[in-house]
Scaffold this active site. Structure first.
Site, PDB file in Angstrom:
ATOM      1  N   HIS A 136       0.854  -1.182   0.000  1.00  0.00           N
ATOM      2  CA  HIS A 136       0.000   0.000   0.000  1.00  0.00           C
ATOM      3  C   HIS A 136       0.889   1.231   0.000  1.00  0.00           C
ATOM      4  O   HIS A 136       2.121   1.136   0.158  1.00  0.00           O
ATOM      5  CB  HIS A 136      -0.947  -0.004   1.206  1.00  0.00           C
ATOM      6  CG  HIS A 136      -2.231  -0.727   0.956  1.00  0.00           C
ATOM      7  ND1 HIS A 136      -3.145  -0.328   0.016  1.00  0.00           N
ATOM      8  CD2 HIS A 136      -2.752  -1.864   1.517  1.00  0.00           C
ATOM      9  CE1 HIS A 136      -4.180  -1.149   0.009  1.00  0.00           C
ATOM     10  NE2 HIS A 136      -3.962  -2.105   0.911  1.00  0.00           N
ATOM     11  N   ASP A 166      -0.022   7.412  -3.310  1.00  0.00           N
ATOM     12  CA  ASP A 166      -1.114   7.062  -4.218  1.00  0.00           C
ATOM     13  C   ASP A 166      -1.389   8.150  -5.246  1.00  0.00           C
ATOM     14  O   ASP A 166      -1.497   7.873  -6.450  1.00  0.00           O
ATOM     15  CB  ASP A 166      -2.398   6.813  -3.424  1.00  0.00           C
ATOM     16  CG  ASP A 166      -2.508   5.386  -2.918  1.00  0.00           C
ATOM     17  OD1 ASP A 166      -1.641   4.561  -3.258  1.00  0.00           O
ATOM     18  OD2 ASP A 166      -3.460   5.102  -2.178  1.00  0.00           O
TER      19      ASP A 166
END
Length: 426
Positions: A136, A166
């Protein structure tokens, strides 16, 4: 390629994009393209995603349309290929090899549409020892050195939400990549694959710092440099009410105005004396503790001292400057950032709220000329209350762990990762 029949809004009007449903950077990148006027069709899976917020409030799905396709059904891949044949850009965020196994990889897509730009969004990238490992945002940042830049030296590095990895290192690089490839495809008639990896983008963001380090102007440790909290006139300070002010008085004339308005007098150490930065920071911190945040904000307002109040997400839309610019907008009862950047000739706007899974199948089937979508949708109608894994092969943006055919895991046995918060009392 036929232009999209939906009305054009923004500079990407007429550009068609297929987004294979995922989480994190892929949906945000597709939202950026949709905000700029592209006709983005999100291909949702039956049951939705367990790692995403309530679709009715997920603003990263605004300005899009949605169809539901079960990629593991016999005709599912064919429906996606039908869309890819009519698209300019396709975005997917599966871990390497998954799109190929599902029959919607670059090979079949380019066989149907040689001009297609095929955007791949992952954390680790398509190749490398970690390419098939789960991860992640925070784990990708950890290996790039960018996470290690943040925070105090005597505390663990704090997670920067998922904005740095991200969205900055992932989504923005994917968008730049697919638009550059689209320019090339329109000039040459040849599409290509864009491999956007968060580890690449986040590393690239630190290009200036690598140059400064090579020149001897950046120390490879936290809170020891001009821009990482080590400098007492570039950082944040607590105020009397437990809130914070941000200071960025780097240039001498701004620094002079800062000291004058702060009222610390001439007894503080010289800013060039790095050995006494600790004393200077303590003097500034002590002074900021004498007033509330809003009192300091009023005092510095209208100055060039480069000082601003640190606002919360709820406070930001009400700031006079952001309100005057329309930086935030209200749509469907949700306050959200307006599209950015701004264009003088082709302005963008929030045209529609978050796309509901499968709600636009009939319109897309008509506008894109794919009537088979209607037959497929009849067998894979949306299901209320169900949820599946975030990706066909796992739970992270493009780097998940389970194999095709395994039963869908419950990624949150202790409860949903996005619990509802009680309303704030006035």
């Amino acid at each position: 390629m036929a232009a999209a029949t939906t009305p054009g809004h923004g500079p990407l009007g007429g550009v068609r994009v297929v987004e294979l449903a995922g989480i994190g950077p892929g949906p945000f990148a597709a939202m950026l393209l949709a905000d700029l006027g592209a006709d983005v069709v999100r291909v949702d899976r039956p049951g939705g995603s367990a790692l995403a917020p309530d679709p009715a409030h997920d603003v990263t799905h605004r300005n899009k349309r949605s169809v539901i396709v079960d990629l593991k059904s016999p005709d599912g891949p064919a429906r996606v290929l039908d869309l890819a044949a009519r698209a300019d850009i396709l975005i997917e965020g599966y871990r390497p090899g998954v799109a190929e196994r599902l029959g919607v990889g670059p090979g079949p897509c380019h066989a149907r549409n040689p001009r297609l730009v095929y955007g791949r969004m992952t954390g680790w990238g398509q190749q490398g020892p970690l390419a098939r490992r789960a991860g992640h945002d925070i784990t990708y940042l950890a290996l790039t050195g960018t996470l290690g830049l943040i925070g105090r030296p005597d505390e663990p590095p704090p997670p920067p939400a998922n904005l740095l990895g991200d969205y900055a290192g992932g989504s923005l690089y994917l968008v730049v990549g697919v638009l550059a490839a689209l320019h090339h495809a329109r000039a040459t008639g040849t599409g290509q694959v864009v491999d956007a990896a968060i580890v690449d983008g986040a590393s690239h963001l630190a290009a200036m710092l690598h140059g400064m380090m090579a020149a001897g102007h950046w120390q490879d440790r936290r809170a020891a440099n001009l821009l990482d909290g080590g400098c007492p006139f570039y950082g944040t300070y607590e105020t009397a009410d437990g809130r914070y002010m941000a200071v960025g008085a780097l240039e001498q004339r701004f620094y002079d105005e800062f000291l004058d308005l702060l009222g610390v007098g001439d007894d503080v150490p010289a800013r060039e004396d790095t050995a006494r930065w600790g004393e200077l920071r303590e003097a500034v911190a002590t002074r900021f503790k004498t007033r509330t945040r809003d009192e300091w904000a009023a005092l510095f307002e209208g100055s060039d001292a480069c000082v601003a109040p640190v606002l919360s997400l709820r406070e930001a839309p009400r700031h006079p400057h952001l309100a005057a610019r329309g930086t935030f907008t209200d749509h469907g009862g949700i306050t959200q950032p307006a599209p950015a950047p701004r264009f003088s000739a082709t302005p963008a706007a929030v045209r529609t709220g978050p796309a509901r899974p499968g709600a636009d199948t009939a319109d897309v089937a008509r506008d894109w000329g794919v009537p088979a979508l209607l037959r497929h949708a009849a067998a894979d109608a949306p299901q209320d209350g169900g949820s599946s894994e975030a990706h066909p092969d796992g739970a992270s943006p493009g780097n998940a762990g389970r194999q095709d055919g395994d039963p869908p895991p419950d990624p949150h046995p202790g409860g949903h990762p996005f619990p509802a918060h009680p309303p704030r009392k006035a």
